[in-house]
Design a protein around this motif. Structure first.
Motif, PDB file in Angstrom:
ATOM      1  N   MET A   1       0.830  -1.191   0.000  1.00 38.73           N
ATOM      2  CA  MET A   1       0.000   0.000   0.000  1.00 38.73           C
ATOM      3  C   MET A   1       0.873   1.253   0.000  1.00 38.73           C
ATOM      4  N   CYS A   2       2.050   1.171   0.633  1.00 40.81           N
ATOM      5  CA  CYS A   2       2.971   2.314   0.587  1.00 40.81           C
ATOM      6  C   CYS A   2       3.307   2.663  -0.846  1.00 40.81           C
ATOM      7  N   ARG A   3       3.732   1.681  -1.594  1.00 36.13           N
ATOM      8  CA  ARG A   3       4.123   1.918  -2.995  1.00 36.13           C
ATOM      9  C   ARG A   3       2.957   2.473  -3.795  1.00 36.13           C
ATOM     10  N   LEU A   4       1.776   1.930  -3.592  1.00 36.60           N
ATOM     11  CA  LEU A   4       0.599   2.380  -4.330  1.00 36.60           C
ATOM     12  C   LEU A   4       0.167   3.785  -3.919  1.00 36.60           C
ATOM     13  N   SER A   5       0.569   4.214  -2.730  1.00 33.80           N
ATOM     14  CA  SER A   5       0.233   5.543  -2.228  1.00 33.80           C
ATOM     15  C   SER A   5       1.342   6.560  -2.477  1.00 33.80           C
ATOM     16  N   GLY A   6       2.425   6.107  -3.112  1.00 34.25           N
ATOM     17  CA  GLY A   6       3.544   6.999  -3.377  1.00 34.25           C
ATOM     18  C   GLY A   6       4.423   7.259  -2.172  1.00 34.25           C
ATOM     19  N   ILE A   7       4.393   6.358  -1.207  1.00 34.59           N
ATOM     20  CA  ILE A   7       5.193   6.490   0.011  1.00 34.59           C
ATOM     21  C   ILE A   7       6.403   5.560  -0.098  1.00 34.59           C
ATOM     22  N   ARG A   8       7.591   6.097   0.136  1.00 34.38           N
ATOM     23  CA  ARG A   8       8.827   5.329  -0.006  1.00 34.38           C
ATOM     24  C   ARG A   8       9.019   4.389   1.193  1.00 34.38           C
ATOM     25  N   LEU A   9       9.244   3.120   0.884  1.00 29.87           N
ATOM     26  CA  LEU A   9       9.558   2.124   1.917  1.00 29.87           C
ATOM     27  C   LEU A   9      11.034   2.224   2.287  1.00 29.87           C
ATOM     28  N   ASN A  10      11.329   2.078   3.566  1.00 26.77           N
ATOM     29  CA  ASN A  10      12.712   2.048   4.026  1.00 26.77           C
ATOM     30  C   ASN A  10      13.184   0.618   4.238  1.00 26.77           C
ATOM     31  N   LYS A  11      12.389  -0.146   4.963  1.00 26.51           N
ATOM     32  CA  LYS A  11      12.767  -1.523   5.280  1.00 26.51           C
ATOM     33  C   LYS A  11      11.516  -2.316   5.629  1.00 26.51           C
ATOM     34  N   VAL A  12      11.426  -3.515   5.070  1.00 22.37           N
ATOM     35  CA  VAL A  12      10.339  -4.434   5.386  1.00 22.37           C
ATOM     36  C   VAL A  12      10.982  -5.752   5.778  1.00 22.37           C
ATOM     37  N   THR A  13      10.542  -6.313   6.883  1.00 23.51           N
ATOM     38  CA  THR A  13      11.118  -7.573   7.324  1.00 23.51           C
ATOM     39  C   THR A  13      10.050  -8.486   7.914  1.00 23.51           C
ATOM     40  N   ILE A  14      10.273  -9.777   7.749  1.00 28.01           N
ATOM     41  CA  ILE A  14       9.445 -10.770   8.427  1.00 28.01           C
ATOM     42  C   ILE A  14      10.266 -11.487   9.490  1.00 28.01           C
ATOM     43  N   ALA A  15      11.472 -10.964   9.741  1.00 32.03           N
ATOM     44  CA  ALA A  15      12.325 -11.518  10.796  1.00 32.03           C
ATOM     45  C   ALA A  15      11.731 -11.141  12.153  1.00 32.03           C
ATOM     46  N   SER A  16      11.634 -12.112  13.036  1.00 32.84           N
ATOM     47  CA  SER A  16      11.065 -11.893  14.363  1.00 32.84           C
ATOM     48  C   SER A  16      12.112 -11.350  15.328  1.00 32.84           C
ATOM     49  N   ASP A  17      11.638 -10.560  16.275  1.00 37.75           N
ATOM     50  CA  ASP A  17      12.462 -10.182  17.422  1.00 37.75           C
ATOM     51  C   ASP A  17      11.606 -10.316  18.670  1.00 37.75           C
ATOM     52  N   GLU A  18      12.049  -9.780  19.788  1.00 42.44           N
ATOM     53  CA  GLU A  18      11.312  -9.964  21.035  1.00 42.44           C
ATOM     54  C   GLU A  18       9.975  -9.225  21.053  1.00 42.44           C
ATOM     55  N   ASN A  19       9.797  -8.235  20.178  1.00 47.29           N
ATOM     56  CA  ASN A  19       8.573  -7.434  20.192  1.00 47.29           C
ATOM     57  C   ASN A  19       7.626  -7.687  19.021  1.00 47.29           C
ATOM     58  N   THR A  20       8.151  -8.146  17.901  1.00 51.00           N
ATOM     59  CA  THR A  20       7.311  -8.273  16.709  1.00 51.00           C
ATOM     60  C   THR A  20       7.656  -9.536  15.921  1.00 51.00           C
ATOM     61  N   THR A  21       6.778  -9.853  14.991  1.00 46.77           N
ATOM     62  CA  THR A  21       7.057 -10.937  14.053  1.00 46.77           C
ATOM     63  C   THR A  21       7.400 -10.367  12.688  1.00 46.77           C
ATOM     64  N   GLY A  22       7.720  -9.090  12.658  1.00 42.09           N
ATOM     65  CA  GLY A  22       8.091  -8.404  11.435  1.00 42.09           C
ATOM     66  C   GLY A  22       7.700  -6.948  11.528  1.00 42.09           C
ATOM     67  N   LEU A 110      -5.975  -3.541  -3.034  1.00 41.30           N
ATOM     68  CA  LEU A 110      -5.133  -4.732  -2.942  1.00 41.30           C
ATOM     69  C   LEU A 110      -5.608  -5.836  -3.877  1.00 41.30           C
ATOM     70  N   GLN A 111      -6.911  -6.042  -3.958  1.00 46.33           N
ATOM     71  CA  GLN A 111      -7.437  -7.081  -4.846  1.00 46.33           C
ATOM     72  C   GLN A 111      -7.095  -6.782  -6.307  1.00 46.33           C
ATOM     73  N   ALA A 112      -7.185  -5.522  -6.698  1.00 47.62           N
ATOM     74  CA  ALA A 112      -6.909  -5.142  -8.082  1.00 47.62           C
ATOM     75  C   ALA A 112      -5.429  -5.306  -8.433  1.00 47.62           C
ATOM     76  N   ARG A 113      -4.581  -5.281  -7.433  1.00 45.51           N
ATOM     77  CA  ARG A 113      -3.132  -5.377  -7.658  1.00 45.51           C
ATOM     78  C   ARG A 113      -2.529  -6.578  -6.927  1.00 45.51           C
ATOM     79  N   TRP A 114      -3.321  -7.619  -6.769  1.00 45.01           N
ATOM     80  CA  TRP A 114      -2.910  -8.774  -5.976  1.00 45.01           C
ATOM     81  C   TRP A 114      -1.632  -9.418  -6.502  1.00 45.01           C
ATOM     82  N   SER A 115      -1.414  -9.417  -7.795  1.00 45.29           N
ATOM     83  CA  SER A 115      -0.190 -10.027  -8.337  1.00 45.29           C
ATOM     84  C   SER A 115       1.051  -9.283  -7.839  1.00 45.29           C
ATOM     85  N   ILE A 116       0.959  -7.973  -7.649  1.00 47.25           N
ATOM     86  CA  ILE A 116       2.080  -7.195  -7.097  1.00 47.25           C
ATOM     87  C   ILE A 116       2.305  -7.591  -5.643  1.00 47.25           C
ATOM     88  N   VAL A 117       1.229  -7.722  -4.883  1.00 48.85           N
ATOM     89  CA  VAL A 117       1.320  -8.123  -3.473  1.00 48.85           C
ATOM     90  C   VAL A 117       1.974  -9.496  -3.367  1.00 48.85           C
TER      91      VAL A 117
END
Length: 131
Positions: A1-22, A110-117
């Motif tokens: 949704m960031c990309r579709l809204s013109g918002i620049r992503l810095n970092k995306v992770t699915i690596a877990s730590d003590e507070n989050t799962t990503g 999201l449904q319209a751009r599901w292949s990108i997701v």
């Protein structure tokens, strides 16, 4: 949704730590501590984008596998969306309707751009972190 809204992503992770799962980090959209003091259309649109970004993860998870989703998975996202809704709207009833509308907009986007997701998710599964 960031990309579709013109918002620049810095970092995306699915690596877990003590507070989050990503996590998903993106450019700061709102400057200053008190956006509620700015009632401009520009600020409202920024808050709208921010709320849609918060809703996008839970909605995408439900679209992919509805049975895998639990509300606690996205409690911080829901809180952020509600905070934006209360800043933009004059009452709780208006905020609730605005959030429902944004959920519909986000789901349909999201449904319209599901292949990108899916492509993004596949790359994230392969690398665990994208910068």
């Amino acid at each position: 949704m960031c990309r579709l809204s013109g918002i620049r992503l810095n970092k995306v992770t699915i690596a877990s730590d003590e507070n989050t799962t990503g996590s998903c980090g993106y450019e700061k959209m709102i400057r200053g501590k008190y956006p509620e003091t700015d009632n401009s259309d520009r600020m409202r649109l920024k808050l709208e984008k921010r709320a849609m970004i918060a809703l996008a993860g839970p909605i995408a998870q439900k679209l992919f596998n509805p049975r895998s989703f639990r509300n606690y998975h996205a409690s911080a996202d829901f809180k952020a969306a509600v905070d934006m809704a209360l800043l933009v709207n004059g009452s709780a009833k208006q905020a609730e309707a605005w959030l429902k509308w944004l959920e519909i907009c986000t789901r349909e986007t999201l449904q319209a751009r599901w292949s990108i997701v899916e492509g993004f998710a596949e790359e994230l599964l392969r690398t665990t972190t994208l910068n």
